[in-house]
Design an enzyme around this catalytic site. Structure first.
Site, PDB file in Angstrom:
ATOM      1  N   GLU B  46       8.178   2.032 -37.997  1.00 15.57           N
ATOM      2  CA  GLU B  46       9.258   1.686 -37.067  1.00 15.57           C
ATOM      3  C   GLU B  46      10.651   2.059 -37.569  1.00 15.57           C
ATOM      4  O   GLU B  46      11.604   2.028 -36.813  1.00 15.57           O
ATOM      5  CB  GLU B  46       9.193   0.204 -36.691  1.00 15.57           C
ATOM      6  CG  GLU B  46       9.400  -0.779 -37.836  1.00 15.57           C
ATOM      7  CD  GLU B  46       8.087  -1.208 -38.474  1.00 15.57           C
ATOM      8  OE1 GLU B  46       7.088  -0.460 -38.385  1.00 15.57           O
ATOM      9  OE2 GLU B  46       8.061  -2.304 -39.070  1.00 15.57           O
ATOM     10  N   ASN B  47      10.766   2.418 -38.845  1.00 18.20           N
ATOM     11  CA  ASN B  47      12.073   2.865 -39.316  1.00 18.20           C
ATOM     12  C   ASN B  47      12.363   4.310 -38.904  1.00 18.20           C
ATOM     13  O   ASN B  47      13.433   4.824 -39.190  1.00 18.20           O
ATOM     14  CB  ASN B  47      12.203   2.699 -40.836  1.00 18.20           C
ATOM     15  CG  ASN B  47      11.134   3.439 -41.589  1.00 18.20           C
ATOM     16  OD1 ASN B  47       9.960   3.409 -41.229  1.00 18.20           O
ATOM     17  ND2 ASN B  47      11.532   4.128 -42.633  1.00 18.20           N
TER      18      ASN B  47
END
Lengths: 232, 218
Positions: B46-47
């Site tokens: 998700e980064n």
């Protein structure tokens, strides 16, 4: 073309004051505005509110501001890497608003793009939604989350030109693009500052309109938090 | 009884051809090591990466290329990078097919708690609240009991919630369970573990129907 360059970090942070609200890009220590953070530490500003996904580690990144007790309030999604932070938070010395990571990004983007608030399913039915308006759409519940309001956004890009156009690298992009243009003044520091025309307009991630000041950063440490490797 | 790698190995069988998968920190990260190599799968972190690859070879680490656990990683051919807003856009927009994450507690109605122990530990929810509120297919990797031997599969969560009514499946060191509207439905037993042992380790309502097969790990 409108030139956005300033000579150095001192000029880039001109106007910062005690008690202001800052947005700072980065995920962990990846893609953080190292030069701006060092200058904020040097200026010893106090009573700051910082909006940033993480809080650095004890001796690097936002951890340096925490160490000098410059921050009154943090708005973050994950702070597990910082022992000073956890101590200041549990003792009540530091006010902390923990919010979902996607909500953090969305509230930055809402500020950037002129939405006063957005509905998100994240946090519905949890303490994050307490006191907030909720609404049902198509049988699913959502929480109303407001756009951030900040005085300065400090972001870090890989390359930029003097017109403020930015290109990011790898996962160092993270929160930086959504913070551009989300505060009254956006300050971008870059590893490589080039003349307008040198960057292909097709490759620009953030157009210069979202950036008020840009400068050539220096002495990047780019510290790695978890060095994980495999053997050949 | 399974160890952490055993749990990851069993969960890997839930990863299907064509899936985009988000792996949480801890046991879920290990799942990538056991996914069949004859299917097409992309891992999302998700980064800001789709197409996440294994750890780099020594000397090839890049500070600008990490996963959500802040570990250095690589990008596979066909990978892409994007910012956090777009990353959570693909999560909220349900473009990610499967979410695998850890938990401190799961309740029989599918509630999950994994981000805070009041007064003791506050690390934050990271992306977990967005993931569990949005994903349709959520598998929890966890130990069935805590170190004191108390069940972590409960009637109601005691810790602050991460999400409500969202967990679809649990793979623990003892069993595979499906979360149904009536409670935890026992699907499989870990090698050498009896239904009685699973029952004793489960505080929430356990539904046992017919003969429960032992997990096939290979």
């Amino acid at each position: 073309m409108i030139i956005k360059t300033v000579d150095n970090v001192q000029d880039a942070v001109k106007g910062v004051k005690d008690g202001m609200t800052f947005m700072l890009g980065g995920f962990g220590l990846c893609g953080i505005p190292e030069n701006a953070i060092s200058e904020l530490v040097r200026l010893n500003l106090k009573n700051l509110t910082c909006i940033s996904n993480n809080a650095g580690v004890d001796d690097f990144g936002l951890g340096q501001l925490l160490h000098k007790k410059q921050i009154d309030k943090m708005v973050s999604s994950y702070v597990g890497e910082n022992a000073i932070f956890e101590k200041q938070m549990l003792s009540g010395e530091l006010d902390v608003e923990l919010i979902p990571q996607g909500t953090l990004a969305a509230r930055c983007q809402a500020a950037q793009q002129g939405f006063p608030a957005i509905y998100t399913p994240a946090g519905y039915g949890t303490e994050v939604a307490q006191g907030k308006e909720t609404r049902e759409f198509d049988g699913k519940m959502y929480v109303l989350e407001e756009a951030f309001k900040a005085d300065f956004a400090f972001v870090k890009a890989w390359k930029g030109d003097k017109a403020g156009n930015l290109i990011f690298k790898g996962t160092a992009r993270n929160f930086n693009p959504a913070m551009c243009g989300s505060a009254k003044i956006t300050v971008a520091e870059v590893e490589e500052l080039v003349e307008p025309g040198e960057l292909d307009p097709n490759h620009i991630h953030i157009p210069g309109i979202f950036v008020q000041r840009i400068f050539q950063g220096k002495d990047y440490e780019k510290r790695i938090e978890q060095r994980t490797v495999r053997t050949k | 009884m399974l160890d952490k790698n055993g749990i990851a190995k069993r969960i890997a069988k839930e990863v299907k051809d064509g899936y985009y998968v988000n792996l949480g920190i801890g046991i879920p990260t290990l799942v990538a090591n056991f996914v069949r190599d004859d299917i097409q799968v992309e891992f999302q972190s998700e980064n800001g990466i789709l197409g996440m690859g294994p750890f780099p070879f020594e000397g090839e680490e890049d500070a600008d290329l990490i996963n959500a656990g802040k570990q250095t990683i690589t990008a596979l051919p066909g990978a892409s990078f994007f910012d956090s807003a777009l990353s959570f856009g693909m999560i909220r927009g349900q473009h990610v097919d499967l979410t695998i994450l850890g938990a401190m507690e799961v309740a029989e109605n599918g509630d999950i708690a994994n981000w805070k122990i009041p007064g003791k530990m506050v690390k934050g929810m990271g992306g977990a609240m967005d993931l569990v509120a949005s994903a349709e297919n959520i598998i929890v990797a966890m130990m069935h009991t805590n170190k004191a031997g108390d069940s972590k599969l409960l009637k109601r969560c005691s810790l602050p919630l991460t999400g409500v009514g969202c967990v679809t499946k649990i793979v623990s060191n003892l069993a595979v369970l499906e979360v149904t509207k009536d409670g935890f439905k026992l699907l499989e037993r870990a090698p050498g573990v009896s239904v009685e042992e699973i029952q004793a380790a489960t505080e929430g309502k356990l539904i046992v129907e017919g003969e429960i097969p032992e997990m096939q790990l290979n």
